[in-house]
Write an enzyme that holds these catalytic residues in place. Structure first.
Site, PDB file in Angstrom:
ATOM      1  N   PHE A 143      -0.088   4.999   2.756  1.00  0.00           N
ATOM      2  CA  PHE A 143      -1.179   4.612   1.875  1.00  0.00           C
ATOM      3  C   PHE A 143      -1.858   3.406   2.512  1.00  0.00           C
ATOM      4  CE2 PHE A 143      -3.352   2.557  -1.634  1.00  0.00           C
ATOM      5  CZ  PHE A 143      -4.096   3.639  -2.100  1.00  0.00           C
ATOM      6  N   PHE A 150     -13.012   1.442   5.056  1.00  0.00           N
ATOM      7  CA  PHE A 150     -13.729   2.351   4.143  1.00  0.00           C
ATOM      8  C   PHE A 150     -14.380   1.617   2.976  1.00  0.00           C
ATOM      9  CE2 PHE A 150     -10.434   2.348   0.890  1.00  0.00           C
ATOM     10  CZ  PHE A 150      -9.328   1.937   1.617  1.00  0.00           C
ATOM     11  N   LYS A 194      -2.799   3.054 -12.353  1.00  0.00           N
ATOM     12  CA  LYS A 194      -2.791   4.520 -12.283  1.00  0.00           C
ATOM     13  C   LYS A 194      -2.009   5.071 -13.491  1.00  0.00           C
ATOM     14  CE  LYS A 194      -4.325   3.191  -8.233  1.00  0.00           C
ATOM     15  NZ  LYS A 194      -3.652   3.253  -6.954  1.00  0.00           N
ATOM     16  N   ARG A 218     -11.832  10.348   2.178  1.00  0.00           N
ATOM     17  CA  ARG A 218     -10.446  10.116   2.558  1.00  0.00           C
ATOM     18  C   ARG A 218     -10.229  10.877   3.856  1.00  0.00           C
ATOM     19  NH1 ARG A 218      -8.827   5.684   1.334  1.00  0.00           N
ATOM     20  NH2 ARG A 218      -7.848   5.206  -0.625  1.00  0.00           N
TER      21      ARG A 218
HETATM   22  C1  LIG Z   1      -3.607   2.578  -5.763  1.00  0.00           C
HETATM   23  C2  LIG Z   1      -2.387   2.739  -4.991  1.00  0.00           C
HETATM   24  C3  LIG Z   1      -1.774   1.645  -4.374  1.00  0.00           C
HETATM   25  C4  LIG Z   1      -2.367   0.242  -4.355  1.00  0.00           C
HETATM   26  O1  LIG Z   1      -2.468  -0.292  -5.604  1.00  0.00           O
HETATM   27  P1  LIG Z   1      -3.614  -1.330  -6.044  1.00  0.00           P
HETATM   28  O2  LIG Z   1      -3.328  -1.582  -7.469  1.00  0.00           O
HETATM   29  O3  LIG Z   1      -4.922  -0.660  -5.810  1.00  0.00           O
HETATM   30  O4  LIG Z   1      -3.471  -2.540  -5.204  1.00  0.00           O
HETATM   31  C5  LIG Z   1      -0.596   1.874  -3.704  1.00  0.00           C
HETATM   32  N1  LIG Z   1      -0.054   3.099  -3.633  1.00  0.00           N
HETATM   33  C6  LIG Z   1      -0.616   4.166  -4.212  1.00  0.00           C
HETATM   34  C7  LIG Z   1       0.036   5.490  -4.110  1.00  0.00           C
HETATM   35  C8  LIG Z   1      -1.803   4.032  -4.900  1.00  0.00           C
HETATM   36  O5  LIG Z   1      -2.361   5.105  -5.456  1.00  0.00           O
END
Ligand SMILES: *Cc1c(COP(=O)(O)O)cnc(C)c1O
Length: 459
Positions: free
Chosen positions: A124, A450, A258, A383
């Site tokens: 990531f 990006f 998320k 992406r």
């Molecule tokens: C978004 C994301 C991150 C980073 O998190 P942030 O809150 O944007 O700093 C790390 N790993 C995964 C799988 C993500 O989707």
């Protein structure tokens, strides 16, 4: 007859959207240098840039915010968060951070020594950035199927144990900082790992004395796929599967923007109190005191409620992933090349297949995202080649096997009618794909390019 499903919530408050004309959008994308990250959200109709921090909170989360304890030290809200993480994920030690990358930074600093190797499943962006910045060398040990947008493997997020063992044998387990195991691998298209694989990786790592650190940011979506696809889990609750995933790790970084249904926040969770102490020592320098990290008391309240809510019933995960599948199935039916199976958080358009006339160094995915925006005001993101950056040794573009446009679905924000509008726009752009031209940099940032890169059309 197949029966329809609908969102397991009703709408209590609305946020009006801006409608723009095609001419306005052509002007807006030029002003944004063909980078959808640089568009103003007021110029966007349906925003599928990211599902990060874009979730709609529930009435319970909003009311929990009023209970925020804003004490500098020892806030009640912190202990509620500790309890929620412990109850749902099972981790004992909680280090709150402002978001996921804050946790990745701390974990990388405490575990990686210069020259160490960090094997992981795909990568990531921010995770690898912090691992490399701490002096580590990231090695991709995901199964080959993950790099094939046509492979229908149900668990494309799996770690290839032979690849992992080869890395360990080559450098020795003492040079392996930890295994960086991402759940529902974002850059593979939101693809899960199986419970069998999670267990096998953990057992192997225990046998060679290597820590397994999850990126549990998307562990809920991963748990849903295990329930749907892995024999023996069909009758298990998503909550119990999620817990079992976490049980096979020594800790986790989580972006709470998320699965956890909040707009900001994150955490590092650990089992070892000594490691947690090291992390807390850095936390106070980089994020904030150890009982708030980067969050306000009210943020921790909303987060504690979000963590419980995401697994309170299976309906949430089912409708969240179901909405993504609804959009994906519409595009598949029409023959638009997408990554299959459809992942947990978004539909990934195969830009290399849609725009075969644009060379990789002219960024087909970046160009496709811009074209979709101009068509309908739907904002997706690249992406692929731009996100992957340059190889630090050769200085060349990395040319990842996947060159994708991600249409990411925020949680509890859009309805199925919005998904219909998105599908129709993508189909129309696909039909006129040969009119789209490539792009070149007019500004290229050194890292995580990006986000802020600027382009112009090559034509
Ligand atoms: C978004 C994301 C991150 C980073 O998190 P942030 O809150 O944007 O700093 C790390 N790993 C995964 C799988 C993500 O989707």
């Amino acid at each position: 007859m197949t029966r329809s499903w609908a969102e397991p919530w009703k709408i209590k408050m609305v946020e009006p959207l801006t409608m723009t004309t095609r001419t306005e959008r052509e002007e807006a994308i030029r002003a944004a240098h063909y980078n959808t990250f640089l568009l103003k959200s007021d110029d966007v109709y349906i925003d599928l840039l990211t599902d990060s921090g874009t979730s709609a909170m529930s009435d319970r989360q909003w009311s929990a915010m009023m209970l925020g304890d804003e004490s500098y030290a020892g806030a009640r809200s912190f202990y509620k968060l500790v309890d929620a993480v412990h109850d749902i994920y099972g981790y004992e030690e909680l280090i709150p951070t402002h978001q996921g990358r804050g946790a990745e930074h701390l974990l990388s600093q405490i575990l990686i020594k210069p020259g160490d190797v960090v094997p992981g499943n795909m990568y990531f962006t921010t995770t690898r950035f912090h691992q490399e910045r701490a002096g580590g060398k990231f090695v991709d040990v995901i199964i080959d199927e993950a790099h094939d947008p046509k492979s229908m493997h149900p668990f494309k997020g799996n770690i290839d144990l032979a690849k992992l063992a080869a890395v360990v044998d080559e450098v020795g387990s003492e040079r392996v900082a930890y295994v960086s195991f991402e759940t529902n691998v974002n850059l593979a298209g939101g693809q899960p790992a199986s419970m069998a694989n999670i267990k096998a990786v953990y057992a192997y790592c225990e046998s060679v004395d290597i820590l397994v650190m999850l990126d549990a940011t998307r562990a809920l979506e991963n748990a849903y796929f295990i329930q749907q696809r892995e024999a023996g889990y069909e009758d298990r609750s998503i909550a119990s599967i999620l817990r079992q995933i976490a049980d096979h790790s020594h800790g986790a970084t989580v972006s709470s923007k998320k699965d956890n249904l909040v707009n900001i926040g994150g955490f590092l969770a650990l089992r070892d109190p000594d490691l947690a102490r090291e992390a807390r020592a850095l936390l106070v320098a980089f994020e904030g005191l150890h009982t708030y990290g980067g969050m306000a008391g009210r943020d921790m309240e909303a987060l504690a409620e979000g963590i419980r809510e995401m697994v309170a019933t299976d309906d949430h995960a089912r409708s969240r992933v179901g909405q993504v599948e609804y959009l994906g199935d519409k595009l598949i039916k029409y023959g638009v090349p997408v990554v299959k199976p459809i992942g947990g958080h978004g539909v990934f358009l195969d830009a290399a297949a849609i725009l075969p006339h644009i060379p990789l160094d002219e960024f087909p995915a970046q160009a496709l995202a811009a074209a979709i925006y101009v068509d309908s005001g739907v904002r997706g993101m690249e992406r692929g080649n731009v996100s992957a950056g340059r190889d630090p040794v050769t200085g060349k573009n990395r040319h990842p096997k996947l060159e994708l446009v991600r249409l990411t679905i925020p949680r509890r924000v859009y309805t199925q009618s919005h998904m219909d509008v998105v599908a129709e726009s993508v189909i129309e752009v696909y039909e006129q794909a040969e009119t789209i031209t490539g792009l070149r940099f007019t500004y290229e940032p050194e890292s995580l390019r990006f986000f802020q890169a600027e382009f112009e059309s090559v034509s």
